[in-house]
Motif scaffolding. Structure first.
Motif, PDB file in Angstrom:
ATOM      1  N   ALA A  32      37.510 -20.447   5.733  1.00 53.76           N
ATOM      2  CA  ALA A  32      38.011 -19.645   4.619  1.00 53.76           C
ATOM      3  C   ALA A  32      38.395 -18.266   5.118  1.00 53.76           C
ATOM      4  O   ALA A  32      37.935 -17.818   6.176  1.00 53.76           O
ATOM      5  CB  ALA A  32      36.963 -19.531   3.517  1.00 53.76           C
ATOM      6  N   ALA A  33      39.229 -17.607   4.347  1.00 49.74           N
ATOM      7  CA  ALA A  33      39.587 -16.216   4.613  1.00 49.74           C
ATOM      8  C   ALA A  33      39.908 -15.570   3.280  1.00 49.74           C
ATOM      9  O   ALA A  33      40.364 -16.236   2.347  1.00 49.74           O
ATOM     10  CB  ALA A  33      40.782 -16.131   5.548  1.00 49.74           C
ATOM     11  N   CYS A  34      39.641 -14.272   3.200  1.00 48.35           N
ATOM     12  CA  CYS A  34      39.988 -13.539   1.986  1.00 48.35           C
ATOM     13  C   CYS A  34      40.533 -12.170   2.357  1.00 48.35           C
ATOM     14  O   CYS A  34      40.318 -11.673   3.466  1.00 48.35           O
ATOM     15  CB  CYS A  34      38.801 -13.430   1.031  1.00 48.35           C
ATOM     16  SG  CYS A  34      37.422 -12.450   1.618  1.00 48.35           S
ATOM     17  N   ARG A  35      41.270 -11.602   1.412  1.00 48.96           N
ATOM     18  CA  ARG A  35      41.836 -10.264   1.574  1.00 48.96           C
ATOM     19  C   ARG A  35      41.282  -9.409   0.443  1.00 48.96           C
ATOM     20  O   ARG A  35      41.341  -9.801  -0.727  1.00 48.96           O
ATOM     21  CB  ARG A  35      43.366 -10.320   1.486  1.00 48.96           C
ATOM     22  CG  ARG A  35      44.057  -8.986   1.692  1.00 48.96           C
ATOM     23  CD  ARG A  35      45.575  -9.092   1.667  1.00 48.96           C
ATOM     24  NE  ARG A  35      46.095  -9.665   0.432  1.00 48.96           N
ATOM     25  CZ  ARG A  35      46.567 -10.900   0.298  1.00 48.96           C
ATOM     26  NH1 ARG A  35      46.606 -11.729   1.329  1.00 48.96           N
ATOM     27  NH2 ARG A  35      47.012 -11.338  -0.856  1.00 48.96           N
ATOM     28  N   ASP A  36      40.738  -8.248   0.811  1.00 51.41           N
ATOM     29  CA  ASP A  36      40.175  -7.389  -0.222  1.00 51.41           C
ATOM     30  C   ASP A  36      41.242  -6.461  -0.808  1.00 51.41           C
ATOM     31  O   ASP A  36      42.408  -6.475  -0.384  1.00 51.41           O
ATOM     32  CB  ASP A  36      38.935  -6.640   0.274  1.00 51.41           C
ATOM     33  CG  ASP A  36      39.212  -5.522   1.260  1.00 51.41           C
ATOM     34  OD1 ASP A  36      40.372  -5.127   1.461  1.00 51.41           O
ATOM     35  OD2 ASP A  36      38.215  -5.038   1.845  1.00 51.41           O
ATOM     36  N   SER A  37      40.848  -5.682  -1.771  1.00 57.47           N
ATOM     37  CA  SER A  37      41.796  -4.825  -2.477  1.00 57.47           C
ATOM     38  C   SER A  37      42.327  -3.681  -1.616  1.00 57.47           C
ATOM     39  O   SER A  37      43.288  -3.014  -1.993  1.00 57.47           O
ATOM     40  CB  SER A  37      41.154  -4.273  -3.756  1.00 57.47           C
ATOM     41  OG  SER A  37      39.927  -3.636  -3.456  1.00 57.47           O
ATOM     42  N   ASP A  38      41.727  -3.460  -0.445  1.00 59.23           N
ATOM     43  CA  ASP A  38      42.232  -2.469   0.509  1.00 59.23           C
ATOM     44  C   ASP A  38      43.089  -3.092   1.599  1.00 59.23           C
ATOM     45  O   ASP A  38      43.538  -2.411   2.518  1.00 59.23           O
ATOM     46  CB  ASP A  38      41.070  -1.712   1.169  1.00 59.23           C
ATOM     47  CG  ASP A  38      40.326  -0.828   0.183  1.00 59.23           C
ATOM     48  OD1 ASP A  38      40.969  -0.283  -0.732  1.00 59.23           O
ATOM     49  OD2 ASP A  38      39.096  -0.692   0.330  1.00 59.23           O
TER      50      ASP A  38
END
Length: 118
Positions: A32-38
């Protein structure tokens, strides 16, 4: 919860690449991978130890929280499962709130489904 496969943006395609590479490197059931709001990204694989079991998505969320993230924009999970695990969606929602885009792909990284967290 809306579902349907869509063309991935360049930023979301990067998440697929990160999830695929992490999954392959550790020979894990899921990546999995995610991108934060920054705009920071986090990639992880499933943790399956006798005393600790976390999905790849849960590890990504934990990494984001431990890094001081205050929100999420998007996530990718590569899995053999037919749906995104409800606990994974809950963890993404806990940090990301509503509107987190979640792409589920097969282990090879082909996009199968897009879910918008309510």
């Amino acid at each position: 919860m809306a579902e349907g496969a869509v063309e991935l943006s360049a930023e979301d395609a990067k998440l697929v690449t990160l999830a695929r590479a992490t999954r392959a490197r550790v020979r894990s059931a899921e990546g999995a991978a995610c991108r934060d709001s920054d705009g920071r990204t986090y990639a992880a694989a499933t943790v399956d130890l006798p005393s600790l079991r976390l999905s790849a998505v849960q590890v990504c969320v934990a990494m984001a929280v431990a890094s001081g993230s205050r929100g999420l924009e998007a996530a990718v999970v590569l899995t053999d499962a037919d749906t995104v695990d409800p606990q994974d969606l809950a963890a993404l929602g806990d940090l990301g709130g509503t509107g987190v885009v979640v792409h589920r792909g097969d282990p090879a990284g082909r996009s199968v489904q897009t879910v918008h967290h309510p």
